[in-house]
Design a protein around this motif. Structure first.
Motif, PDB file in Angstrom:
ATOM      1  N   VAL A 163      -2.407 -30.296 -65.528  1.00  0.00           N
ATOM      2  CA  VAL A 163      -2.471 -29.899 -64.141  1.00  0.00           C
ATOM      3  C   VAL A 163      -2.151 -30.568 -63.047  1.00  0.00           C
ATOM      4  O   VAL A 163      -2.421 -31.241 -62.198  1.00  0.00           O
ATOM      5  CB  VAL A 163      -3.981 -29.343 -64.034  1.00  0.00           C
ATOM      6  CG1 VAL A 163      -4.517 -28.603 -63.193  1.00  0.00           C
ATOM      7  CG2 VAL A 163      -3.545 -28.100 -64.879  1.00  0.00           C
TER       8      VAL A 163
ATOM      9  N   ARG B 293       1.350 -31.860 -62.204  1.00  0.00           N
ATOM     10  CA  ARG B 293       1.150 -31.086 -61.522  1.00  0.00           C
ATOM     11  C   ARG B 293       0.743 -30.793 -60.211  1.00  0.00           C
ATOM     12  O   ARG B 293       1.318 -30.524 -58.810  1.00  0.00           O
ATOM     13  CB  ARG B 293       1.370 -29.648 -61.558  1.00  0.00           C
ATOM     14  CG  ARG B 293       2.207 -28.249 -61.883  1.00  0.00           C
ATOM     15  CD  ARG B 293       2.157 -27.302 -62.822  1.00  0.00           C
ATOM     16  NE  ARG B 293       0.903 -26.887 -62.544  1.00  0.00           N
ATOM     17  CZ  ARG B 293       0.496 -25.960 -63.937  1.00  0.00           C
ATOM     18  NH1 ARG B 293       0.472 -26.045 -65.179  1.00  0.00           N
ATOM     19  NH2 ARG B 293      -0.706 -25.591 -63.719  1.00  0.00           N
ATOM     20  N   ARG B 294      -0.230 -31.197 -60.037  1.00  0.00           N
ATOM     21  CA  ARG B 294      -0.727 -30.554 -58.252  1.00  0.00           C
ATOM     22  C   ARG B 294      -0.394 -32.090 -57.724  1.00  0.00           C
ATOM     23  O   ARG B 294      -0.684 -32.144 -56.596  1.00  0.00           O
ATOM     24  CB  ARG B 294      -2.624 -30.490 -58.679  1.00  0.00           C
ATOM     25  CG  ARG B 294      -2.163 -29.191 -59.101  1.00  0.00           C
ATOM     26  CD  ARG B 294      -3.482 -28.041 -58.384  1.00  0.00           C
ATOM     27  NE  ARG B 294      -3.396 -27.241 -59.366  1.00  0.00           N
ATOM     28  CZ  ARG B 294      -4.426 -26.150 -60.081  1.00  0.00           C
ATOM     29  NH1 ARG B 294      -5.283 -27.071 -59.963  1.00  0.00           N
ATOM     30  NH2 ARG B 294      -4.485 -25.214 -60.767  1.00  0.00           N
ATOM     31  N   GLU B 295      -1.323 -33.706 -59.083  1.00  0.00           N
ATOM     32  CA  GLU B 295      -1.455 -34.921 -57.588  1.00  0.00           C
ATOM     33  C   GLU B 295       0.386 -35.425 -57.512  1.00  0.00           C
ATOM     34  O   GLU B 295       0.422 -36.574 -56.541  1.00  0.00           O
ATOM     35  CB  GLU B 295      -2.639 -35.390 -57.463  1.00  0.00           C
ATOM     36  CG  GLU B 295      -3.561 -34.640 -58.678  1.00  0.00           C
ATOM     37  CD  GLU B 295      -4.519 -34.525 -57.406  1.00  0.00           C
ATOM     38  OE1 GLU B 295      -5.109 -35.250 -56.617  1.00  0.00           O
ATOM     39  OE2 GLU B 295      -4.844 -33.503 -57.646  1.00  0.00           O
TER      40      GLU B 295
ATOM     41  N   PRO C  25       7.848 -26.384 -58.160  1.00  0.00           N
ATOM     42  CA  PRO C  25       6.809 -26.425 -58.638  1.00  0.00           C
ATOM     43  C   PRO C  25       5.586 -25.860 -58.081  1.00  0.00           C
ATOM     44  O   PRO C  25       4.539 -25.367 -59.494  1.00  0.00           O
ATOM     45  CB  PRO C  25       6.326 -28.204 -58.011  1.00  0.00           C
ATOM     46  CG  PRO C  25       7.641 -28.373 -57.420  1.00  0.00           C
ATOM     47  CD  PRO C  25       8.636 -26.760 -57.498  1.00  0.00           C
ATOM     48  N   LEU C  26       5.311 -25.058 -56.973  1.00  0.00           N
ATOM     49  CA  LEU C  26       4.817 -23.419 -56.814  1.00  0.00           C
ATOM     50  C   LEU C  26       4.733 -22.903 -58.148  1.00  0.00           C
ATOM     51  O   LEU C  26       3.673 -22.011 -57.991  1.00  0.00           O
ATOM     52  CB  LEU C  26       5.361 -23.648 -55.093  1.00  0.00           C
ATOM     53  CG  LEU C  26       5.164 -24.445 -54.013  1.00  0.00           C
ATOM     54  CD1 LEU C  26       5.389 -23.853 -52.871  1.00  0.00           C
ATOM     55  CD2 LEU C  26       4.026 -24.829 -54.434  1.00  0.00           C
ATOM     56  N   THR C  27       5.698 -22.002 -57.890  1.00  0.00           N
ATOM     57  CA  THR C  27       5.920 -20.634 -59.189  1.00  0.00           C
ATOM     58  C   THR C  27       4.875 -21.717 -60.552  1.00  0.00           C
ATOM     59  O   THR C  27       4.093 -20.050 -61.118  1.00  0.00           O
ATOM     60  CB  THR C  27       7.414 -20.434 -59.812  1.00  0.00           C
ATOM     61  OG1 THR C  27       7.740 -22.130 -60.909  1.00  0.00           O
ATOM     62  CG2 THR C  27       8.155 -20.503 -58.828  1.00  0.00           C
ATOM     63  N   LEU C  28       5.431 -22.684 -60.924  1.00  0.00           N
ATOM     64  CA  LEU C  28       3.924 -22.598 -62.058  1.00  0.00           C
ATOM     65  C   LEU C  28       2.355 -23.015 -61.997  1.00  0.00           C
ATOM     66  O   LEU C  28       2.290 -22.279 -63.044  1.00  0.00           O
ATOM     67  CB  LEU C  28       4.164 -24.164 -62.670  1.00  0.00           C
ATOM     68  CG  LEU C  28       5.717 -24.983 -63.027  1.00  0.00           C
ATOM     69  CD1 LEU C  28       6.448 -26.054 -63.102  1.00  0.00           C
ATOM     70  CD2 LEU C  28       6.088 -23.568 -64.217  1.00  0.00           C
ATOM     71  N   ASP C  29       2.137 -22.371 -60.197  1.00  0.00           N
ATOM     72  CA  ASP C  29       0.936 -22.947 -59.848  1.00  0.00           C
ATOM     73  C   ASP C  29       0.594 -21.409 -59.747  1.00  0.00           C
ATOM     74  O   ASP C  29      -0.502 -20.866 -58.848  1.00  0.00           O
ATOM     75  CB  ASP C  29       0.534 -23.426 -58.941  1.00  0.00           C
ATOM     76  CG  ASP C  29      -0.198 -25.083 -59.592  1.00  0.00           C
ATOM     77  OD1 ASP C  29      -0.270 -24.983 -60.597  1.00  0.00           O
ATOM     78  OD2 ASP C  29      -0.165 -25.704 -59.685  1.00  0.00           O
ATOM     79  N   GLY C  30       1.586 -20.018 -59.918  1.00  0.00           N
ATOM     80  CA  GLY C  30       1.824 -19.021 -59.282  1.00  0.00           C
ATOM     81  C   GLY C  30       1.156 -18.629 -57.880  1.00  0.00           C
ATOM     82  O   GLY C  30       0.384 -18.010 -57.544  1.00  0.00           O
ATOM     83  N   THR C  31       1.448 -19.483 -56.814  1.00  0.00           N
ATOM     84  CA  THR C  31       2.023 -18.672 -55.552  1.00  0.00           C
ATOM     85  C   THR C  31       2.466 -18.119 -54.960  1.00  0.00           C
ATOM     86  O   THR C  31       4.006 -17.382 -56.087  1.00  0.00           O
ATOM     87  CB  THR C  31       2.092 -20.344 -54.627  1.00  0.00           C
ATOM     88  OG1 THR C  31       2.116 -21.664 -55.869  1.00  0.00           O
ATOM     89  CG2 THR C  31       2.148 -20.866 -53.336  1.00  0.00           C
TER      90      THR C  31
ATOM     91  N   HIS D 172       4.647 -29.232 -52.625  1.00  0.00           N
ATOM     92  CA  HIS D 172       2.792 -29.210 -53.153  1.00  0.00           C
ATOM     93  C   HIS D 172       2.367 -30.689 -52.678  1.00  0.00           C
ATOM     94  O   HIS D 172       0.937 -30.934 -53.000  1.00  0.00           O
ATOM     95  CB  HIS D 172       2.403 -28.830 -54.556  1.00  0.00           C
ATOM     96  CG  HIS D 172       3.257 -30.394 -55.242  1.00  0.00           C
ATOM     97  ND1 HIS D 172       4.391 -30.363 -55.049  1.00  0.00           N
ATOM     98  CD2 HIS D 172       2.706 -31.022 -56.357  1.00  0.00           C
ATOM     99  CE1 HIS D 172       4.425 -31.904 -56.049  1.00  0.00           C
ATOM    100  NE2 HIS D 172       3.496 -31.523 -56.666  1.00  0.00           N
TER     101      HIS D 172
END
Ligand SMILES: Nc1ncnc2c1ncn2[C@@H]1O[C@H](COP(=O)(O)OP(=O)(O)OP(=O)(O)O)[C@@H](O)[C@H]1O
Ligand SMILES: [Mg+2]
Length: 255
Positions: A78, A81-83, A106-112, A157
């Motif tokens: 996590v 992916r985020r930072e 990268p956004l699809t992995l976080d459900g945007t 991101h």
């Protein structure tokens, strides 16, 4: 922002290999730091440990107050992916996807939401000059366009730390300069902290500071100050002291 304390890395294998020894490095938020050194000196090894894809054998790495050694695999995934954002020499784009699909990955992995992803992709593509090729597949675009796409993907991101390993290695000098101009303006406008591994003294001259490593150990570091031309010359001089560069030190001046 980034603290590397007494980091060593030994690759276990048939023959154990010591790739890094007692590396100490502190990078402030918003800094743009280059890492140079001969082939095999441990640059990618260092970057991979900061990227959390591999762990140090001893020592610790703290990013934004988080000691990476204390995070679980899940927390690391996590965090990564985020930072963090990554740009590689060979772009690492997925060929079956379009430029746009690669950028939003990268956004699809976080459900945007899809509409939000498209909006963000459009904004960043315009900024990077690739808005016209969003529907092309990545095998249909040039190396320079592919590297811009990879930068867009690494930035979408808004990572706190961007890690780049030879991002200009496969580009001609004009495309390389465009990519460096882009990284430089992203660094200035968004205060993204950046770490750039490169063999290219011109690319390195965009950094605020260049750290040199040799045989897995810290060798020296130099600061840019306000004169890029003299910084470039200092980089060239340090590379020649460092050795291992006899044939690939460019003798060009920055126009
Ligand atoms: N997975 C691995 N297993 C064993 N040894 C490795 C591994 N990865 C790298 N090494 C060794 O560690 C040393 C440092 O490698 P590294 O890839 O960090 O060098 P580098 O400075 O990035 O070089 P280059 O400029 O050629 O990319 C090399 O001697 C390499 O052979
Ligand atoms: Mg490398």
């Amino acid at each position: 922002m980034l603290e590397i304390r007494q980091v060593s890395k030994i690759y276990e294998g048939n023959v154990a290999y010591r790739a890094l020894t007692d590396i100490d490095l502190t990078i402030e938020a918003g800094e743009f730091v280059g890492v140079m050194g001969p082939s095999g000196s441990g640059k990618t090894t260092l970057l991979n440990m900061i990227a959390t894809v591999d762990g140090p054998t001893t020592g610790k790495i703290v990013i934004d107050g988080k000691d990476l050694g204390t995070l679980s695999n899940n927390e690391l995934a996590v965090f990564r992916r985020r930072e963090l954002g990554f740009v590689f020499q060979d772009f690492n784009l997925l060929n079956t996807l379009t430029v746009e699909e690669n950028i939003v990955l990268p956004l699809t992995l976080d459900g945007t939401k899809v509409s939000e992803m498209k909006q963000k992709a459009q904004t960043i593509a315009e900024r990077l000059g690739i808005a016209a090729i969003m529907k092309k597949r990545s095998y249909e675009i040039s190396g320079g366009q592919a590297q811009r796409t990879a930068i867009a993907r690494a930035m979408i991101h808004s990572p706190k730390l961007l890690l780049a390993d030879e991002p200009t290695g496969n580009l001609d000098s004009k495309a390389a300069r465009d990519v460096m101009d882009l990284l430089d303006s992203i660094n200035r406008e968004q205060q993204t902290t950046m770490m750039l591994v490169t063999h290219d003294a011109v690319a390195a001259s965009y950094c605020h500071r260049v750290v040199f490593i040799k045989d897995g150990r810290f060798y020296t570091e130099i600061h840019r100050g306000d004169n890029r031309q003299s910084f470039f010359q200092k980089i060239i001089d340090t590379l020649s002291l460092l050795g291992g560069y006899s044939n690939d030190v460019p003798s060009v001046r920055i126009p």
